[in-house]
Design an enzyme around this catalytic site. Structure first.
Site, PDB file in Angstrom:
ATOM      1  N   GLY A 183      -1.290  -3.783   4.236  1.00  0.00           N
ATOM      2  CA  GLY A 183      -0.731  -4.911   4.981  1.00  0.00           C
ATOM      3  C   GLY A 183      -1.204  -6.239   4.428  1.00  0.00           C
TER       4      GLY A 183
ATOM      5  CD  GLU B 253      -1.053  -3.176  -5.325  1.00  0.00           C
ATOM      6  OE1 GLU B 253       0.173  -3.343  -5.276  1.00  0.00           O
ATOM      7  OE2 GLU B 253      -1.843  -3.657  -4.493  1.00  0.00           O
TER       8      GLU B 253
END
Length: 379
Positions: A129, A246
């Protein structure tokens, strides 16, 4: 670059062979369709549990919490095999790639024991999020608020482009927990259960009709004090560390491997086709070498890790995006079967988002220049 990472990877043929046997057995037991961008588009909770039973989730994590304490190169060997096969790994992907490491680094002992073994087993899935509606690539413009209340926090706001939120159990949610003139201060991360009262998960349909992304709305969502990850106000530092995880990985150079192999299979003995295949192989191995270097330099400072990850993602995703168009032109009129045509169509439909997700090219190049300008890229 040291030869150490290449040597370590080359020394893992037995592990790679085990993964390939496992994939063949899973295809026979519960057939799946190999997918482009499988880490994002192809999810199977059953497959994730089977992978966990092999010890191939959380491979580098401490054994104390169920991990394997393997090397980063062993994990990379497994990940490369899974992604080049287009296996359905999306369900557990974000939990393993960045949430688990974040909990291990910043979480309480209670959080580690509650979450890490379940992630390792392939039973607990997370969404990320960060991005918000109307904010574009400006991650620091967080409007989702976390307000202290007796015994915990009340969260209000919305997140968007949250991959796999519709199948996740939790979301690691970046919130503004205090007012500050510094936009990077006053931010905190919370482990929010997505079945909590007041949470709405709204899938977003993409060009191919699938719903890989979601908008998640928080309306007076109450979480207890244990939901706070790390210290209040450390959210920005945590997020930048997670983004480095990531942005650097095998998904930055083999997400479209199935398309590349199709092009190799359908290639003709012409100078044009050989040039395409040679340039593709050279570019892919160059990005891979850059990614391997970041694994080899385990003890570099966080600023350097963030810079290296931005380099890998920028070079890798630009390479992949260009390859889609080149493959489309090369294979025009040549693709005989519907399965191959569907694979090529999927690559074309996903191409526009390749350089957007995980940080746009413009954001990455700002990070790269800033890091080099301040000395972060110097040896």
């Amino acid at each position: 670059m040291s030869e150490r990472p290449v040597t370590e990877l080359a020394a893992l043929p037995h592990l790679r062979a085990r993964v390939r046997r496992f994939l063949a057995e899973e295809q026979a037991r519960a057939p799946y369709r190999p997918a482009i961008d499988a880490w994002l588009t192809s999810a199977s909770a059953e497959f994730s549990r089977a992978l966990g039973s092999q010890g191939w989730i959380g491979m580098t994590w401490p054994k104390e919490y169920g991990g394997g304490e393997c090397s980063a190169f062993e994990r990379l060997a497994v990940v490369e095999e899974l992604l080049t096969a287009g296996a359905p790994v999306a369900a557990h992907w974000f939990a393993e790639r960045q949430i688990g490491p974040g909990i291990l680094k910043n979480g309480t002992e209670r959080q580690k024991r509650a979450f890490i073994p379940e992630i390792v087993a392939g039973r607990l899935f997370f969404a990320v999020g960060m991005s918000e509606p109307g904010s574009g690539s400006d991650l620091a413009s967080v409007r989702t608020r976390a307000e202290r209340v007796p015994g915990g926090w009340r969260i209000n706001g919305a997140k968007v482009w949250s991959s796999g939120a519709h199948r996740a159990h939790y979301m690691l949610t970046l919130c503004r927990s205090a007012v500050s003139e510094d936009r990077h201060a006053g931010l905190s991360q919370f482990l929010v259960p997505l079945d909590a009262p007041g949470v709405q998960v709204r899938p977003i349909r993409s060009l191919d009709g699938e719903a890989e992304f979601c908008e998640v709305v928080f309306d007076d969502v109450l979480v207890d004090d244990d939901a706070l990850l790390g210290a209040e106000g450390d959210g920005w530092k945590q997020v930048t560390g997670e983004l480095a995880l990531e942005r650097n990985g095998a998904e930055r150079y083999v997400s479209l491997y199935l398309e590349t192999m199709m092009a190799a299979r359908l290639a003709r003995p012409t100078r044009r086709d050989h040039a395409y295949l040679g340039e593709t192989a050279a570019a892919m191995w160059s990005v891979r070498a850059l990614s391997l270097r970041t694994l080899a330099e385990e003890n570099r400072p966080q600023a350097r890790r963030e810079l290296d990850a931005a380099l890998v993602k920028d070079v890798g995703t630009v390479f992949e995006q260009r390859q889609v168009e080149r493959a489309r032109r090369l294979l025009a009129g040549r693709v005989p079967g519907e399965e191959d045509r569907a694979l090529l169509r999927s690559a074309v439909e996903h191409a526009p988002s390749i350089t957007l997700r995980g940080g746009t090219t413009e954001v990455l190049r700002t990070i790269i220049w800033s890091g080099l300008d301040t000395g972060g890229g110097r040896a």
